[in-house]
Design a protein around this motif. Structure first.
Motif, PDB file in Angstrom:
ATOM      1  N   ARG A  47       1.934   2.443  -3.363  1.00  0.00           N
ATOM      2  CA  ARG A  47       0.851   3.096  -4.112  1.00  0.00           C
ATOM      3  C   ARG A  47       0.611   4.520  -3.630  1.00  0.00           C
ATOM      4  NH1 ARG A  47      -4.067  -0.770  -3.227  1.00  0.00           N
ATOM      5  NH2 ARG A  47      -5.204   1.032  -4.059  1.00  0.00           N
ATOM      6  N   LEU A  48       0.868   4.757  -2.358  1.00  0.00           N
ATOM      7  CA  LEU A  48       0.455   6.020  -1.752  1.00  0.00           C
ATOM      8  C   LEU A  48       1.535   7.094  -1.716  1.00  0.00           C
ATOM      9  CD1 LEU A  48      -1.518   4.671   1.345  1.00  0.00           C
ATOM     10  CD2 LEU A  48      -2.443   5.402  -0.862  1.00  0.00           C
TER      11      LEU A  48
ATOM     12  N   ARG B  45      -4.705  11.891  -9.610  1.00  0.00           N
ATOM     13  CA  ARG B  45      -3.848  11.144  -8.683  1.00  0.00           C
ATOM     14  C   ARG B  45      -4.677  10.183  -7.835  1.00  0.00           C
ATOM     15  NH1 ARG B  45      -0.231   7.935  -7.030  1.00  0.00           N
ATOM     16  NH2 ARG B  45       0.786   8.377  -5.029  1.00  0.00           N
ATOM     17  N   GLN B  46      -5.846  10.609  -7.402  1.00  0.00           N
ATOM     18  CA  GLN B  46      -6.714   9.724  -6.625  1.00  0.00           C
ATOM     19  C   GLN B  46      -7.121   8.507  -7.443  1.00  0.00           C
ATOM     20  OE1 GLN B  46      -9.757  12.570  -5.580  1.00  0.00           O
ATOM     21  NE2 GLN B  46      -8.917  12.919  -3.543  1.00  0.00           N
TER      22      GLN B  46
ATOM     23  N   LEU C 120      -8.932   9.134   0.615  1.00  0.00           N
ATOM     24  CA  LEU C 120      -8.000  10.118   0.068  1.00  0.00           C
ATOM     25  C   LEU C 120      -8.673  11.483   0.020  1.00  0.00           C
ATOM     26  CD1 LEU C 120      -6.917   8.051  -3.084  1.00  0.00           C
ATOM     27  CD2 LEU C 120      -5.980   7.883  -0.769  1.00  0.00           C
TER      28      LEU C 120
ATOM     29  N   GLU D 228      -5.488   7.121  -9.786  1.00  0.00           N
ATOM     30  CA  GLU D 228      -4.352   6.218  -9.931  1.00  0.00           C
ATOM     31  C   GLU D 228      -4.248   5.272  -8.739  1.00  0.00           C
ATOM     32  OE1 GLU D 228      -1.424   9.382 -12.313  1.00  0.00           O
ATOM     33  OE2 GLU D 228      -1.022   8.802 -10.241  1.00  0.00           O
ATOM     34  N   ILE D 229      -4.645   5.755  -7.561  1.00  0.00           N
ATOM     35  CA  ILE D 229      -4.527   4.959  -6.336  1.00  0.00           C
ATOM     36  C   ILE D 229      -5.717   4.022  -6.161  1.00  0.00           C
ATOM     37  CG2 ILE D 229      -4.431   5.088  -3.820  1.00  0.00           C
ATOM     38  CD1 ILE D 229      -3.011   7.813  -4.172  1.00  0.00           C
TER      39      ILE D 229
ATOM     40  N   VAL E  26      -4.057  11.006   3.419  1.00  0.00           N
ATOM     41  CA  VAL E  26      -4.400   9.629   3.069  1.00  0.00           C
ATOM     42  C   VAL E  26      -4.670   8.910   4.378  1.00  0.00           C
ATOM     43  CG1 VAL E  26      -3.595   7.459   2.121  1.00  0.00           C
ATOM     44  CG2 VAL E  26      -3.023   9.596   0.960  1.00  0.00           C
TER      45      VAL E  26
ATOM     46  N   ILE F 174       0.820  -1.213   0.000  1.00  0.00           N
ATOM     47  CA  ILE F 174       0.000   0.000   0.000  1.00  0.00           C
ATOM     48  C   ILE F 174       0.853   1.262   0.000  1.00  0.00           C
ATOM     49  CG2 ILE F 174      -0.241   0.120   2.512  1.00  0.00           C
ATOM     50  CD1 ILE F 174      -3.012   0.871  -0.037  1.00  0.00           C
TER      51      ILE F 174
ATOM     52  N   ASP G 272      -8.440   1.535  -7.175  1.00  0.00           N
ATOM     53  CA  ASP G 272      -8.519   0.578  -8.294  1.00  0.00           C
ATOM     54  C   ASP G 272      -9.891  -0.074  -8.412  1.00  0.00           C
ATOM     55  OD1 ASP G 272      -8.535  -1.086  -6.109  1.00  0.00           O
ATOM     56  OD2 ASP G 272      -6.627  -2.061  -6.551  1.00  0.00           O
TER      57      ASP G 272
ATOM     58  N   ILE H 202       2.608  11.374  -1.141  1.00  0.00           N
ATOM     59  CA  ILE H 202       1.179  11.645  -1.244  1.00  0.00           C
ATOM     60  C   ILE H 202       0.878  12.965  -1.949  1.00  0.00           C
ATOM     61  CG2 ILE H 202       0.757  10.334   0.853  1.00  0.00           C
ATOM     62  CD1 ILE H 202      -0.062  13.044   2.144  1.00  0.00           C
TER      63      ILE H 202
END
Length: 407
Positions: free
Chosen positions: A304-305, A351-352, A342, A354-355, A314, A301, A357, A308
């Protein structure tokens, strides 16, 4: 008496503004209600004009899906009654959680609020209500005893467990009736321990490992939130926020104390009324963009983050406990052990995305561009839609995220 504001009236634009100032609300009128009779009058006005009506006490969670509707403000419904012997609260649709906690805490009791003291009880509860204490007591909606409502015909009544609307209103949103008051159970809280521990962001891997270690065996009375923070003009931080329904959680939180470089530590015994101080969220409206998702594990995680930026925060909330048990409400059962949330200023949506899914998120965490279909399992959504069609066949009520919207 019901007050109506129309475009062009002084103060109209201010009256339409939601909590998230990035959301535009192109409504036909704003009605300010002070009691249930005013709410009934607003329903009848909407029916006669052939318009939808959308209730927003404070505007939290607004999606902007109110074009051409009458916006109903219910801040004036301010009833707040606490029965400490029966451990029951009764609140009007305009009452905020901070008010409830101050009144209940004086008797060693608590409701099931979230992180902000300015969110209203009604809107929060209709969306399910994910509380600091939900691991111990379930959704806030699970504690509801009854709803006072005005239906699509403008009739007032009280909805209890033997009515199918009771199931829908406990977590299905405000699409079925206008709620004017809620009666709900309070829970014993003679002691509360909580606070925030803050480190520089480079400690994030160690902090996450401690978070995982603690949450793997945490009792239901203990709740932890892991946070990455990037405030404008400041270096990035990592934090763990916690609450414990008891006198002292030092032993349970000991893995946090093995991490060096602590910048601050506010943990300790605290009054119920000070719950909102843990995260220190803004208490005034402002622009923002949020996204959420239920997640099953924390493997990979941080990759992925981090970093930020351009997000501001986050958050990973530990779920489980009572939330993972069967629920006889629309809010349902949460099988995933964590929630990822987020937040940033408008412009961070790419960007959100992208995180995040895909996957489910609780109804109360839906954001613009999403629908009720993103929150509920197919069987639950179809049941909600059936109730909507039968109780509001003309689509008079419009919630922030209508159950008939989306796929």
């Amino acid at each position: 008496m019901l007050n109506i504001h129309f475009p062009g009236d002084e103060g109209f634009e201010q009256a339409t503004r939601p909590w998230n100032l990035a959301v535009h609300q192109p409504v036909r009128a704003v009605a300010e209600a002070h009691d249930a009779d005013d709410v009934a009058a607003a329903v009848k006005l909407a029916r006669e004009a052939g318009l939808a009506i959308a209730a927003q006490p404070s505007g939290h969670g607004a999606s902007g899906d109110v074009e051409g509707a009458i916006l109903l403000r219910t801040r004036g419904l301010s009833t707040l009654e606490i029965d400490p012997a029966a451990r029951v609260a009764r609140v009007g649709a305009g009452v905020a959680w901070g008010q409830v906690q101050a009144a209940a805490g004086a008797h060693g009791l608590t409701g099931l609020p979230g992180s902000s003291p300015v969110v209203t009880v009604t809107g929060y509860t209709l969306g399910g209500g994910l509380s600091w204490f939900s691991r111990a007591h379930g959704w806030a909606s699970s504690s509801v005893r009854s709803f006072d409502i005005v239906d699509a015909e403008g009739r007032s009544s009280t909805v209890t467990r033997d009515d199918e609307l009771f199931w829908a209103l406990r977590g299905g949103g405000g699409d079925f009736a206008l709620v004017t008051a809620i009666e709900f159970d309070l829970h014993p809280a003679p002691d509360l321990y909580g606070g925030r521990v803050l480190w520089p962001a480079e400690r994030a891997p160690e902090v996450l490992e401690a978070f995982k270690e603690i949450t793997a065996t945490a009792p239901d009375e203990l709740t932890l939130w892991f946070e990455l923070l990037q405030f404008p003009g400041a270096p990035p931080f990592v934090a763990v926020d916690s609450t414990y329904l008891g006198q002292d959680a030092s032993r349970l939180l000991a893995p946090l104390d093995r991490i060096g470089g602590t910048l601050s530590d506010t943990r300790g015994r605290m009054p119920i009324a000070a719950l909102g101080d843990i995260t220190g969220e803004p208490t005034d409206p402002g622009p923002g963009a949020s996204k959420a998702q239920l997640i099953g594990d924390l493997d990979g995680i941080l990759e992925r983050l981090m970093p930020i930026d351009p997000l501001i925060s986050v958050q990973i909330r530990h779920l489980g406990g009572a939330l993972a048990r069967p629920s006889d409400s629309a809010a349902g059962q949460l099988d995933d052990p964590y929630l990822l949330y987020l937040f940033g200023l408008p412009g961070v949506e790419e960007r959100q995305q992208e995180i995040i899914d895909g996957g489910r998120r609780p109804y109360t965490f839906l954001s613009r561009g999403e629908s009720a279909a993103d929150a509920f399992p197919a069987e639950t959504l179809e049941r909600l839609r059936d109730i909507k069609r039968r109780h509001d066949p003309d689509g008079l009520f419009r919630s922030n995220y209508p159950v008939l919207g989306g796929n």
